[in-house]
Design a protein around this motif. Structure first.
Motif, PDB file in Angstrom:
ATOM      1  N   GLN A 162       0.800  -1.221   0.000  1.00  0.00           N
ATOM      2  CA  GLN A 162       0.000   0.000   0.000  1.00  0.00           C
ATOM      3  C   GLN A 162       0.834   1.272   0.000  1.00  0.00           C
ATOM      4  OE1 GLN A 162      -3.466   0.140  -0.352  1.00  0.00           O
ATOM      5  NE2 GLN A 162      -2.954  -1.982  -0.932  1.00  0.00           N
ATOM      6  N   GLY A 163       2.113   1.135   0.219  1.00  0.00           N
ATOM      7  CA  GLY A 163       3.001   2.271   0.155  1.00  0.00           C
ATOM      8  C   GLY A 163       3.287   2.892   1.507  1.00  0.00           C
ATOM      9  N   THR A 164       4.416   3.550   1.595  1.00  0.00           N
ATOM     10  CA  THR A 164       4.783   4.299   2.781  1.00  0.00           C
ATOM     11  C   THR A 164       5.331   5.651   2.348  1.00  0.00           C
ATOM     12  OG1 THR A 164       6.079   4.234   4.842  1.00  0.00           O
ATOM     13  CG2 THR A 164       7.113   3.287   2.883  1.00  0.00           C
ATOM     14  N   GLN A 165       4.889   6.691   3.014  1.00  0.00           N
ATOM     15  CA  GLN A 165       5.248   8.049   2.622  1.00  0.00           C
ATOM     16  C   GLN A 165       6.636   8.411   3.128  1.00  0.00           C
ATOM     17  OE1 GLN A 165       3.382  10.522   0.816  1.00  0.00           O
ATOM     18  NE2 GLN A 165       5.398  11.541   0.856  1.00  0.00           N
ATOM     19  N   VAL A 166       7.435   8.935   2.230  1.00  0.00           N
ATOM     20  CA  VAL A 166       8.738   9.489   2.575  1.00  0.00           C
ATOM     21  C   VAL A 166       8.728  10.960   2.194  1.00  0.00           C
ATOM     22  CG1 VAL A 166      11.214   9.493   2.071  1.00  0.00           C
ATOM     23  CG2 VAL A 166       9.985   7.321   2.329  1.00  0.00           C
ATOM     24  N   THR A 167       8.971  11.808   3.159  1.00  0.00           N
ATOM     25  CA  THR A 167       9.009  13.245   2.922  1.00  0.00           C
ATOM     26  C   THR A 167      10.362  13.786   3.362  1.00  0.00           C
ATOM     27  OG1 THR A 167       6.623  13.431   3.286  1.00  0.00           O
ATOM     28  CG2 THR A 167       7.917  15.456   3.371  1.00  0.00           C
ATOM     29  N   VAL A 168      11.045  14.432   2.446  1.00  0.00           N
ATOM     30  CA  VAL A 168      12.358  15.003   2.718  1.00  0.00           C
ATOM     31  C   VAL A 168      12.217  16.514   2.692  1.00  0.00           C
ATOM     32  CG1 VAL A 168      14.781  15.086   2.080  1.00  0.00           C
ATOM     33  CG2 VAL A 168      13.432  13.020   1.626  1.00  0.00           C
ATOM     34  N   SER A 169      12.462  17.135   3.810  1.00  0.00           N
ATOM     35  CA  SER A 169      12.327  18.579   3.911  1.00  0.00           C
ATOM     36  C   SER A 169      13.605  19.268   3.471  1.00  0.00           C
ATOM     37  CB  SER A 169      11.977  18.988   5.339  1.00  0.00           C
ATOM     38  OG  SER A 169      13.020  18.653   6.244  1.00  0.00           O
ATOM     39  N   SER A 170      13.454  20.478   2.973  1.00  0.00           N
ATOM     40  CA  SER A 170      14.588  21.266   2.520  1.00  0.00           C
ATOM     41  C   SER A 170      14.893  22.417   3.452  1.00  0.00           C
ATOM     42  CB  SER A 170      14.335  21.804   1.107  1.00  0.00           C
ATOM     43  OG  SER A 170      13.178  22.616   1.090  1.00  0.00           O
TER      44      SER A 170
END
Length: 126
Positions: free
Chosen positions: A118-126
């Motif tokens: 189902q997916g897993t969210q990866v968020t990379v902040s700048s």
């Protein structure tokens, strides 16, 4: 036949690391070729990395070469994606995929895979 559950996603600053896991369960877990794909909003699904059932062959996309590694632990029915030096452009939903008894070379093509998490969210902040 096979259920895949991704975990390990989250929010991380640029330059950081995350380790994604994909746990497989079901009746038929033998000879699974595993792949990681990702998809950001408005973008097409992109191949990240893949690994054959015995770990003898690995595949990678050019965008992650040198930064990501893939591995598997067949005793735990788990495949891992180690992501280092993360960039904001790595932000996406990461999907684990599997196909049984695959002997071809198109590991980087989504159409090859029969099972998806189902997916897993990866968020990379700048």
């Amino acid at each position: 036949q096979v259920q895949l559950v991704e975990s390990g996603g989250g929010l991380v600053q640029a330059g950081g690391s995350l380790r994604l896991s994909c746990a497989a369960s079901g009746r038929t877990l033998s000879s699974l070729t595993m792949g990681w794909f990702r998809q950001a909003p408005g973008k097409e699904r992109e191949f990240v990395m893949g690994i054959t059932w015995n770990g003898g062959r690995q595949y990678y996309g050019d965008s992650v070469k040198g930064r990501f590694t893939i591995s598997r632990d067949n005793a735990k029915n788990t495949v891992y994606l180690q992501m280092n030096s993360l960039k904001p452009e790595d932000t996406a939903v990461y999907y684990c995929a599997a196909v049984q008894y695959y002997s071809g070379s198109a590991v980087d093509r989504a159409r090859v895979y029969d099972y998806w998490g189902q997916g897993t969210q990866v968020t990379v902040s700048s």
